[in-house]
Design a protein around this motif. Structure first.
Motif, PDB file in Angstrom:
ATOM      1  N   LEU A  93       0.829  -1.212   0.000  1.00 22.27           N
ATOM      2  CA  LEU A  93       0.000   0.000   0.000  1.00 22.27           C
ATOM      3  C   LEU A  93       0.862   1.261   0.000  1.00 22.27           C
ATOM      4  O   LEU A  93       0.500   2.278  -0.593  1.00 22.27           O
ATOM      5  CB  LEU A  93      -0.933  -0.001   1.209  1.00 22.27           C
ATOM      6  N   LYS A  94       1.989   1.180   0.657  1.00 17.78           N
ATOM      7  CA  LYS A  94       2.865   2.344   0.725  1.00 17.78           C
ATOM      8  C   LYS A  94       3.444   2.705  -0.638  1.00 17.78           C
ATOM      9  O   LYS A  94       3.872   3.838  -0.858  1.00 17.78           O
ATOM     10  CB  LYS A  94       4.007   2.075   1.715  1.00 17.78           C
ATOM     11  N   SER A  95       3.474   1.722  -1.556  1.00 13.74           N
ATOM     12  CA  SER A  95       4.037   1.977  -2.889  1.00 13.74           C
ATOM     13  C   SER A  95       3.058   2.712  -3.811  1.00 13.74           C
ATOM     14  O   SER A  95       3.432   3.149  -4.897  1.00 13.74           O
ATOM     15  CB  SER A  95       4.449   0.658  -3.546  1.00 13.74           C
ATOM     16  N   ILE A  96       1.805   2.840  -3.358  1.00 16.11           N
ATOM     17  CA  ILE A  96       0.803   3.531  -4.177  1.00 16.11           C
ATOM     18  C   ILE A  96       1.037   5.032  -4.080  1.00 16.11           C
ATOM     19  O   ILE A  96       0.964   5.624  -2.996  1.00 16.11           O
ATOM     20  CB  ILE A  96      -0.624   3.193  -3.709  1.00 16.11           C
ATOM     21  N   SER A  97       1.322   5.636  -5.204  1.00 16.41           N
ATOM     22  CA  SER A  97       1.612   7.072  -5.234  1.00 16.41           C
ATOM     23  C   SER A  97       0.662   7.780  -6.187  1.00 16.41           C
ATOM     24  O   SER A  97       0.308   7.255  -7.243  1.00 16.41           O
ATOM     25  CB  SER A  97       3.061   7.301  -5.682  1.00 16.41           C
ATOM     26  N   LEU A  98       0.284   9.006  -5.809  1.00 19.56           N
ATOM     27  CA  LEU A  98      -0.581   9.797  -6.689  1.00 19.56           C
ATOM     28  C   LEU A  98       0.159  10.263  -7.936  1.00 19.56           C
ATOM     29  O   LEU A  98      -0.466  10.770  -8.873  1.00 19.56           O
ATOM     30  CB  LEU A  98      -1.142  10.997  -5.922  1.00 19.56           C
ATOM     31  N   ASP A  99       1.475  10.078  -7.937  1.00 19.65           N
ATOM     32  CA  ASP A  99       2.232  10.391  -9.155  1.00 19.65           C
ATOM     33  C   ASP A  99       1.775   9.511 -10.321  1.00 19.65           C
ATOM     34  O   ASP A  99       1.948   9.877 -11.490  1.00 19.65           O
ATOM     35  CB  ASP A  99       3.729  10.176  -8.922  1.00 19.65           C
ATOM     36  N   ARG A 153      -9.165   6.221 -10.298  1.00 16.00           N
ATOM     37  CA  ARG A 153     -10.038   6.297  -9.127  1.00 16.00           C
ATOM     38  C   ARG A 153      -9.594   5.323  -8.032  1.00 16.00           C
ATOM     39  O   ARG A 153      -9.560   5.685  -6.845  1.00 16.00           O
ATOM     40  CB  ARG A 153     -11.477   5.992  -9.547  1.00 16.00           C
ATOM     41  N   ILE A 154      -9.252   4.103  -8.407  1.00 16.37           N
ATOM     42  CA  ILE A 154      -8.882   3.100  -7.408  1.00 16.37           C
ATOM     43  C   ILE A 154      -7.547   3.450  -6.752  1.00 16.37           C
ATOM     44  O   ILE A 154      -7.347   3.229  -5.548  1.00 16.37           O
ATOM     45  CB  ILE A 154      -8.865   1.686  -8.045  1.00 16.37           C
ATOM     46  N   ILE A 155      -6.623   4.022  -7.527  1.00 11.86           N
ATOM     47  CA  ILE A 155      -5.352   4.479  -6.953  1.00 11.86           C
ATOM     48  C   ILE A 155      -5.596   5.585  -5.939  1.00 11.86           C
ATOM     49  O   ILE A 155      -5.028   5.584  -4.835  1.00 11.86           O
ATOM     50  CB  ILE A 155      -4.404   4.959  -8.065  1.00 11.86           C
ATOM     51  N   TYR A 156      -6.452   6.532  -6.294  1.00  3.85           N
ATOM     52  CA  TYR A 156      -6.770   7.631  -5.381  1.00  3.85           C
ATOM     53  C   TYR A 156      -7.411   7.117  -4.088  1.00  3.85           C
ATOM     54  O   TYR A 156      -7.028   7.522  -2.982  1.00  3.85           O
ATOM     55  CB  TYR A 156      -7.694   8.624  -6.065  1.00  3.85           C
ATOM     56  N   LEU A 157      -8.384   6.215  -4.216  1.00  2.49           N
ATOM     57  CA  LEU A 157      -9.098   5.701  -3.038  1.00  2.49           C
ATOM     58  C   LEU A 157      -8.171   4.942  -2.102  1.00  2.49           C
ATOM     59  O   LEU A 157      -8.223   5.125  -0.874  1.00  2.49           O
ATOM     60  CB  LEU A 157     -10.246   4.788  -3.486  1.00  2.49           C
ATOM     61  N   TYR A 158      -7.316   4.085  -2.665  1.00  2.00           N
ATOM     62  CA  TYR A 158      -6.454   3.269  -1.808  1.00  2.00           C
ATOM     63  C   TYR A 158      -5.313   4.102  -1.223  1.00  2.00           C
ATOM     64  O   TYR A 158      -4.841   3.833  -0.116  1.00  2.00           O
ATOM     65  CB  TYR A 158      -5.923   2.071  -2.577  1.00  2.00           C
ATOM     66  N   HIS A 159      -4.855   5.094  -1.951  1.00  2.23           N
ATOM     67  CA  HIS A 159      -3.846   6.018  -1.405  1.00  2.23           C
ATOM     68  C   HIS A 159      -4.447   6.803  -0.249  1.00  2.23           C
ATOM     69  O   HIS A 159      -3.816   6.954   0.817  1.00  2.23           O
ATOM     70  CB  HIS A 159      -3.348   6.968  -2.492  1.00  2.23           C
ATOM     71  N   LYS A 160      -5.661   7.276  -0.437  1.00  2.00           N
ATOM     72  CA  LYS A 160      -6.366   8.018   0.606  1.00  2.00           C
ATOM     73  C   LYS A 160      -6.629   7.120   1.821  1.00  2.00           C
ATOM     74  O   LYS A 160      -6.458   7.540   2.973  1.00  2.00           O
ATOM     75  CB  LYS A 160      -7.682   8.550   0.052  1.00  2.00           C
ATOM     76  N   GLY A 161      -7.031   5.865   1.554  1.00  2.00           N
ATOM     77  CA  GLY A 161      -7.289   4.929   2.642  1.00  2.00           C
ATOM     78  C   GLY A 161      -6.043   4.610   3.442  1.00  2.00           C
ATOM     79  O   GLY A 161      -6.094   4.497   4.675  1.00  2.00           O
ATOM     80  N   ARG A 162      -4.901   4.461   2.746  1.00  2.00           N
ATOM     81  CA  ARG A 162      -3.647   4.193   3.455  1.00  2.00           C
ATOM     82  C   ARG A 162      -3.257   5.383   4.318  1.00  2.00           C
ATOM     83  O   ARG A 162      -2.821   5.218   5.470  1.00  2.00           O
ATOM     84  CB  ARG A 162      -2.532   3.887   2.457  1.00  2.00           C
ATOM     85  N   THR A 163      -3.422   6.592   3.779  1.00  2.00           N
ATOM     86  CA  THR A 163      -3.067   7.803   4.517  1.00  2.00           C
ATOM     87  C   THR A 163      -3.923   7.967   5.767  1.00  2.00           C
ATOM     88  O   THR A 163      -3.429   8.341   6.838  1.00  2.00           O
ATOM     89  CB  THR A 163      -3.212   9.038   3.614  1.00  2.00           C
ATOM     90  N   GLU A 164      -5.216   7.666   5.631  1.00  2.00           N
ATOM     91  CA  GLU A 164      -6.149   7.842   6.746  1.00  2.00           C
ATOM     92  C   GLU A 164      -6.254   6.598   7.622  1.00  2.00           C
ATOM     93  O   GLU A 164      -7.001   6.587   8.606  1.00  2.00           O
ATOM     94  CB  GLU A 164      -7.531   8.211   6.202  1.00  2.00           C
ATOM     95  N   LYS A 165      -5.526   5.541   7.234  1.00  2.00           N
ATOM     96  CA  LYS A 165      -5.554   4.276   7.972  1.00  2.00           C
ATOM     97  C   LYS A 165      -6.969   3.681   8.043  1.00  2.00           C
ATOM     98  O   LYS A 165      -7.350   3.041   9.018  1.00  2.00           O
ATOM     99  CB  LYS A 165      -5.021   4.477   9.409  1.00  2.00           C
ATOM    100  N   LYS A 166      -7.700   3.871   7.003  1.00  2.00           N
ATOM    101  CA  LYS A 166      -9.052   3.324   6.932  1.00  2.00           C
ATOM    102  C   LYS A 166      -9.371   3.082   5.460  1.00  2.00           C
ATOM    103  O   LYS A 166      -9.604   4.023   4.700  1.00  2.00           O
ATOM    104  CB  LYS A 166     -10.062   4.290   7.540  1.00  2.00           C
TER     105      LYS A 166
END
Length: 260
Positions: free
Chosen positions: A128-134, A170-183
């Motif tokens: 999950l940490k490898s998911i970047s908005l780049d 969309r899925i990259i954004y959601l999972y990046h956001k979820g990892r950041t928010e821990k949810k």
């Protein structure tokens, strides 16, 4: 007595002569009428044959011209397909970063990520940490490259690329956001993604995705990839051009009929 016989013979002779005259006259005019009708039909038949020959010449000329134009553009189409596939693979790889753990986690297990209920190891968290908005910028660049070749592809390919780019982004954004928010929630909880999937797949394909409980992101990508490959096959083999040529021939035939 002889006078009576002579009169009778004369009458019979006259009647016979009149009958012959009537018969030959009738036969003569009948044949004249038949010849007149035959001549009229022959003229019409020749006109029809001439129209058919003319129409065939027009159609053959147009179809030959279209075929020559297709051959000239085929090299451009093949170059466009190479560019399309190179950029498509980049889009696909961005989704495969997610599907590596999407392939092994059940939907309900997503809810336990970043909680005390999580039973797995740190492999998923590290992934999950490898998911970047780049990656979003990379996706946009790939779509721009494909759009540059769009005139040599077809609209169905372009539509499927847009669907896949939207899904990946969309899925990259959601999972990046979820990892950041821990949810984090499984992607099938997102209304926008469900809408994209439903619009881009057949009813059977959509039901398959929604009923599956694992590896659904990769399954969606596989469905879209198959649709793109079918269109690429149609372009390379000339099936698309053949269909267009046939449809054009039908339209031209109808046009010729309507101008008579």
């Amino acid at each position: 007595m002889n006078i009576y016989i002579d009169i009778t013979i004369a009458s019979l002779t006259g009647a016979a002569s009149g009958g012959l005259v009537y018969y030959f006259t009738k036969t003569y005019f009948t044949e004249r009428i038949k010849q007149s009708i035959k001549h009229e039909y022959d003229d019409k038949l020749e006109n029809i044959k001439g129209d058919i020959s003319k129409n065939h010449s027009i159609l053959n000329s147009i179809l030959t011209s279209q075929n020559q134009t297709y051959q000239v553009g085929q090299n451009e189409r093949l170059t466009a397909i190479k560019s399309l596939w190179t950029n498509y693979l980049t889009i696909r790889n961005s989704l495969d970063l997610i599907s590596t753990w999407d392939d092994v986690l059940l939907e309900e297990e997503f809810d336990t990520l970043f909680t005390d209920k999580w039973k797995g190891n740190e492999l998923v968290n590290n992934s999950l940490k490898s998911i970047s908005l780049d990656k979003l910028s990379e996706l946009g660049k790939c779509v721009e490259n494909i759009e540059a070749s769009r005139p040599f592809l077809n609209e169905q390919i372009w539509v499927n690329i847009i669907y896949l780019r939207t899904f990946c982004g969309r899925i990259i954004y959601l999972y990046h956001k979820g990892r950041t928010e821990k949810k984090i929630k499984h992607w099938k909880h997102d209304t926008a993604l469900i809408k994209v999937v439903k619009e881009s797949l057949t009813e059977i394909e959509f039901k398959f995705i929604m009923s599956a409980n694992i590896a659904t992101a990769k399954a969606y990508r596989s469905f879209i990839e198959q649709k793109i490959l079918i269109e690429i096959h149609n372009i390379i083999t000339g099936q698309m051009a053949a269909d267009n040529t046939y449809n054009q021939a039908v339209k031209l035939t109808e046009l010729i009929k309507n101008t008579k």
